[in-house]
Motif scaffolding. Structure first.
Motif, short mmCIF file in Angstrom:
data_model
loop_
_atom_site.label_atom_id
_atom_site.label_comp_id
_atom_site.label_asym_id
_atom_site.label_seq_id
_atom_site.Cartn_x
_atom_site.Cartn_y
_atom_site.Cartn_z
N HIS A 1 54.97 25.34 -12.92
CA HIS A 1 53.71 25.43 -12.17
C HIS A 1 53.15 26.85 -12.22
CE1 HIS A 1 50.73 24.68 -9.06
NE2 HIS A 1 51.22 25.69 -8.36
N ILE A 2 54.01 27.85 -12.01
CA ILE A 2 53.56 29.26 -12.05
C ILE A 2 53.00 29.60 -13.43
CG2 ILE A 2 54.37 31.66 -12.01
CD1 ILE A 2 56.38 30.75 -9.80
N VAL A 3 53.72 29.21 -14.48
CA VAL A 3 53.28 29.51 -15.85
C VAL A 3 51.96 28.80 -16.16
CG1 VAL A 3 53.85 29.25 -18.29
CG2 VAL A 3 55.61 29.98 -16.68
N ALA A 4 51.83 27.53 -15.70
CA ALA A 4 50.60 26.78 -15.94
C ALA A 4 49.42 27.41 -15.20
CB ALA A 4 50.78 25.33 -15.50
N GLN A 5 49.64 27.84 -13.96
CA GLN A 5 48.56 28.46 -13.19
C GLN A 5 48.15 29.81 -13.78
OE1 GLN A 5 46.80 27.12 -10.51
NE2 GLN A 5 47.91 25.31 -11.22
N ARG A 6 49.12 30.51 -14.33
CA ARG A 6 48.82 31.82 -14.95
C ARG A 6 47.97 31.62 -16.20
NH1 ARG A 6 54.15 34.47 -16.34
NH2 ARG A 6 53.98 33.35 -18.31
N GLY A 7 48.37 30.65 -17.03
CA GLY A 7 47.61 30.31 -18.24
C GLY A 7 47.23 31.54 -19.04
N GLU A 8 45.96 31.61 -19.39
CA GLU A 8 45.45 32.75 -20.15
C GLU A 8 44.87 33.82 -19.23
OE1 GLU A 8 45.77 33.02 -23.44
OE2 GLU A 8 46.87 31.12 -23.39
N LYS A 9 44.94 33.59 -17.92
CA LYS A 9 44.32 34.51 -16.95
C LYS A 9 45.41 35.08 -16.05
CE LYS A 9 40.89 34.58 -13.22
NZ LYS A 9 40.08 33.74 -12.32
N PRO A 10 45.91 36.28 -16.35
CA PRO A 10 47.01 36.86 -15.55
C PRO A 10 46.64 36.98 -14.08
CG PRO A 10 46.61 38.14 -17.54
CD PRO A 10 45.47 37.18 -17.42
N PHE A 11 47.66 36.93 -13.23
CA PHE A 11 47.45 37.13 -11.79
C PHE A 11 47.00 38.58 -11.57
CE2 PHE A 11 50.98 33.95 -11.96
CZ PHE A 11 50.24 32.86 -11.51
N LYS A 12 45.91 38.76 -10.79
CA LYS A 12 45.36 40.10 -10.58
C LYS A 12 46.18 40.90 -9.58
CE LYS A 12 41.36 38.38 -9.52
NZ LYS A 12 39.94 38.23 -9.09
N ASN A 13 46.64 40.23 -8.54
CA ASN A 13 47.39 40.91 -7.48
C ASN A 13 48.19 39.86 -6.71
OD1 ASN A 13 45.46 39.66 -5.72
ND2 ASN A 13 44.07 41.38 -6.14
N LEU A 14 48.89 40.29 -5.68
CA LEU A 14 49.74 39.38 -4.92
C LEU A 14 48.91 38.29 -4.23
CD1 LEU A 14 52.55 38.62 -3.91
CD2 LEU A 14 52.25 40.24 -2.02
N ALA A 15 47.76 38.67 -3.70
CA ALA A 15 46.91 37.67 -3.03
C ALA A 15 46.42 36.62 -4.03
CB ALA A 15 45.72 38.37 -2.37
N ASP A 16 46.05 37.07 -5.21
CA ASP A 16 45.59 36.13 -6.25
C ASP A 16 46.72 35.16 -6.62
OD1 ASP A 16 43.85 35.09 -8.27
OD2 ASP A 16 44.93 36.29 -9.77
N PHE A 17 47.93 35.68 -6.71
CA PHE A 17 49.08 34.82 -7.00
C PHE A 17 49.25 33.77 -5.90
CE2 PHE A 17 53.63 33.93 -6.30
CZ PHE A 17 53.96 33.38 -7.53
N CYS A 18 49.19 34.21 -4.64
CA CYS A 18 49.38 33.28 -3.51
C CYS A 18 48.29 32.20 -3.50
CB CYS A 18 49.36 34.04 -2.19
SG CYS A 18 50.75 35.17 -1.98
N GLU A 19 47.06 32.58 -3.81
CA GLU A 19 45.95 31.63 -3.78
C GLU A 19 46.06 30.57 -4.88
OE1 GLU A 19 42.40 33.88 -4.09
OE2 GLU A 19 42.66 34.88 -2.15
N ARG A 20 46.68 30.94 -6.01
CA ARG A 20 46.66 30.05 -7.17
C ARG A 20 47.88 29.14 -7.27
NH1 ARG A 20 45.03 34.27 -11.80
NH2 ARG A 20 45.66 32.57 -13.19
N VAL A 21 48.92 29.39 -6.47
CA VAL A 21 50.10 28.52 -6.55
C VAL A 21 50.09 27.52 -5.40
CG1 VAL A 21 51.51 30.23 -7.75
CG2 VAL A 21 51.61 30.11 -5.25
N ASP A 22 50.66 26.35 -5.65
CA ASP A 22 50.73 25.29 -4.65
C ASP A 22 51.99 25.48 -3.81
OD1 ASP A 22 50.93 22.97 -3.19
OD2 ASP A 22 50.40 21.64 -4.85
N PRO A 23 51.85 25.72 -2.49
CA PRO A 23 53.04 25.96 -1.66
C PRO A 23 53.96 24.75 -1.54
CG PRO A 23 51.07 25.73 -0.30
CD PRO A 23 50.60 25.78 -1.72
N LYS A 24 53.46 23.56 -1.93
CA LYS A 24 54.34 22.39 -1.93
C LYS A 24 55.32 22.43 -3.10
CE LYS A 24 50.92 19.39 0.30
NZ LYS A 24 49.99 18.25 0.11
N ILE A 25 54.94 23.17 -4.16
CA ILE A 25 55.80 23.32 -5.33
C ILE A 25 56.53 24.66 -5.28
CG2 ILE A 25 55.88 23.37 -7.86
CD1 ILE A 25 53.28 21.73 -7.84
#
Length: 679
Positions: free
Chosen positions: A378-402
């Motif tokens: 899930h993390i790798v799929a969400q990252r895709g071609e667009k790297p996470f900009k910061n910690l908040a961006d990472f938190c917003e883009r991952v599903d907390p259920k996964i």
């Protein structure tokens, strides 16, 4: 059931247990149903408890199997199963094959795919079998990850053999087993011209020339029977079977056939008898050459890839041993020895498998305990071609259920979120806030809504303020990392004690284990405790099995009841200690017994003379004063670095304090401290 002695090595029959335990009769007399239970149990004893399926056995017939043997359907498989076991299916006319899976083949395939990314095509079936670099590496015993030859005994045998052709590897695979391995020194001595090759008989010497005059393979037994006594191939195979099974009547029959055939071809009867006895001895543990050759070729292929493409080979090996942290630690240590950088896990650069770069290996996220494949994918799929900009961006883009709280904590402890520039202690303290932001982002994504003012989540992202908290001490940070990674990856707790350990003349585990093999029986080691198990001995006393780690590897030592009671508190996981040990070199490895234990922190503080703290202003002074609460023998001075390189001012404190590497490490973490120097 507790009245029946439990001895798996020599199971006690139920009838014997009943006869030897009077309480059975007492219980049966008190409750008649107990006697019924005992009678039924004795009738059931020895019967098959369940139907099991051979892991690799496949049978083939010339018609539907149900016409030849009774069938059974294993509920765990779609494939039908014969009710007859492997012994009787052959007698029923079926041909049985064992199809064995080999993880090493997947390692090779994975390594070849990684090499292909560099534009290099490798066909393992056509690589040269006389590559000098490969044999040189094997002769040095550099065999971590090399199939079949990784063990300490195999490594020693390789160094002694100094192989230079595939036939040497085939012979070693066949010889390295109980019984034949006593011939390895003879093979090596003859190979290197240190011993003359003894002749068995001129007619058959050419058959054993390849193996330095040592009978190694079953095929050699069959060839000798053909050459010397005129056996057909079928007869020679019957001879091989008879020798392996040691059936007296069959052996006498074969001896008569062998000796008479040899005499007819000009061999004297006494010598023919001698050769038959020699063959019988070797056939007892003779190995099938075709089997040994198949394994040796795979062994050579792994060695070839390691010798020429170590980055890809080690990455593939680590991917296929992802769940074995001991193996991962060995591979990582070998990579460092080869000058290959192993980068710590990161949500920005890591993937599910171990990936490769220019002379570097990217550590796998899935190899971290508590993360799991689903979260990584899930993390790798969400990252895709667009790297996470910061910690908040990472938190917003991952599903907390996964990517749940446990995954977040594991990522923090392993350093996989260090890339965002936050301290691990503050991220761990703020993990609920991070989860909250992730949940809010997911809720809004599902509903298609923004916040009540119509804005995006940018405001919440900016509001991800992590709690202010003291940084973890280096030892605490590394212990948490160890819990998730399984070994010390980014650094080792003993690193900060390096200078002190040199002054204390403490050996590393690698140095000491080598010394034990040369005859040393005692020594002084330092180590960080990674685990402690307490067990009971046969006499009922307690003993401890303590696992340690130092910068050269991991090792275990035992401690008996008195020592365990005395040193138990010092041997908690994460503590670094100095131990004196008695050692014994055994076939299974070096055995250690602990004689004494001291705190490494206390020992190091005794030999540290001075501490210098470099600062640019007075801001950190009050915090640093709290670190100097205990008086001791150490001299402490502050060094003020003046602006624009105008020099330094050193101020020595009038009192003496307790100083140590751990105190120095805590001071380095204080904001405003430039450096801390132990002298």
């Amino acid at each position: 059931s507790k009245m029946v002695p439990q001895n798996p090595a020599n199971p006690v029959k139920l009838a014997d247990a009943i006869a030897n335990e009077p309480r059975f009769a007492d219980e049966a007399e008190r409750e008649p149903i107990v006697q019924t239970l005992l009678d039924m149990a004795q009738k059931l004893e020895g019967l098959y408890r369940h139907a099991s399926t051979h892991a690799a056995g496949i049978v083939i017939g010339d018609r539907p199997l149900s016409e030849l043997v009774p069938m059974y359907r294993d509920p765990r498989s779609d494939m039908p199963v014969t009710q007859f076991n492997m012994k009787y299916v052959e007698q029923a006319g079926l041909v049985k094959f064992d199809f064995l899976g080999l993880k090493t083949l997947t390692v090779l395939e994975t390594a070849v795919k990684l090499i292909r990314r560099r534009g290099i095509e490798i066909d393992l079936a056509t690589i040269p079998l006389d590559d000098p670099d490969t044999y040189a590496m094997l002769s040095r015993g550099e065999v971590v990850g090399v199939f079949q030859v990784e063990s300490a005994g195999m490594r020693k045998a390789l160094i002694g053999m100094r192989p230079d052709c595939i036939e040497d590897i085939i012979a070693l695979v066949a010889l390295y087993r109980p019984g034949p391995m006593e011939n390895i020194p003879t093979y090596n001595a003859r190979k290197h011209g240190e011993e003359e090759m003894a002749s068995i008989h001129p007619k058959i010497d050419h058959l054993v020339k390849e193996t330095q005059g040592v009978i190694v393979y079953q095929e050699q037994v069959m060839q000798i029977a053909q050459e010397l006594s005129g056996y057909s191939l079928g007869e020679a195979d019957l001879l091989r079977r008879a020798m392996g099974k040691k059936i007296r009547a069959e052996m006498d029959k074969q001896r008569e056939r062998f000796v008479s055939g040899a005499v007819e071809r000009g061999v004297g009867k006494p010598q023919a008898d001698f050769i038959f006895d020699l063959l019988a001895k070797f056939a007892d543990y003779g190995f099938n050459k075709s089997h040994a050759a198949a394994y040796a070729v795979v062994s050579y292929q792994t060695a070839y890839l390691k010798a020429h493409y170590p980055v890809e080979f080690l990455a593939a090996s680590m991917t296929l041993d992802m769940g074995n942290t001991d193996k991962l630690a060995d591979f990582r240590q070998d990579a460092l020895r080869l000058g290959i950088e192993v980068l710590a896990p990161s949500v920005i650069s890591s993937f599910r498998p171990f990936e490769v770069g220019e002379n570097r290996i990217y550590y796998s996220l899935a190899a971290l305990k508590g993360v799991g494949d689903a979260a990584v994918e899930h993390i790798v799929a969400q990252r895709g071609e667009k790297p996470f900009k910061n910690l908040a961006d990472f938190c917003e883009r991952v599903d907390p259920k996964i990517v749940g709280k446990r995954v977040f904590e594991s990522l923090i402890m392993a350093g996989a979120l260090d890339c965002f520039g936050h301290d691990r202690a503050s991220m761990m303290a703020g993990v609920e806030r991070m989860m909250g932001l992730a949940s809010l982002a997911q809720q809004n994504a599902v509903s298609g809504q923004h916040d009540i003012f119509g804005a995006s989540l940018g405001a919440q992202s900016q509001a991800l303020n992590l709690p202010a908290t003291d940084p973890w001490l280096a030892a605490d940070r590394l212990h948490r990392e160890f819990q998730v990674v399984g070994f010390y990856l980014s650094a080792h707790p003993l690193d900060e004690y390096k200078a002190a350990l040199q002054k204390m003349r403490v050996q590393t585990w690698a140095e000491f284990s080598a010394a034990v093999k040369r005859g040393a029986a005692a020594g002084r080691l330092a180590g960080t405790v990674t685990s402690k198990q307490e067990r009971k001995t046969r006499t009922g006393n307690k003993m401890g099995v303590i696992a340690f780690s130092d910068t050269s590897g991991q090792y275990e030592a035992v401690l008996f009841s008195e020592g365990l009671a005395q040193y138990r508190d010092l041997l908690e996981a994460g503590r670094s200690v100095v131990i004196t040990v008695a050692a014994e070199d055994r076939p299974e490895g070096v055995n250690l017994r602990i004689n004494s234990v001291q705190s490494l922190e206390d020992e190091a503080s005794r030999i540290q003379k001075a501490l210098r703290i470099f600062v640019r202003n007075a801001a950190p002074i009050n915090t640093l004063a709290g670190q100097l609460a205990v008086r001791g023998e150490g001299q402490v001075s502050f060094v003020l670095i003046k602006e624009e390189g105008e020099g330094e001012i050193e101020i020595e404190l009038p009192n003496r304090y307790r100083i140590s590497p751990q105190i120095a490490s805590a001071m380095r973490a204080v904001p405003g401290v430039v450096e801390v120097e132990l002298v």
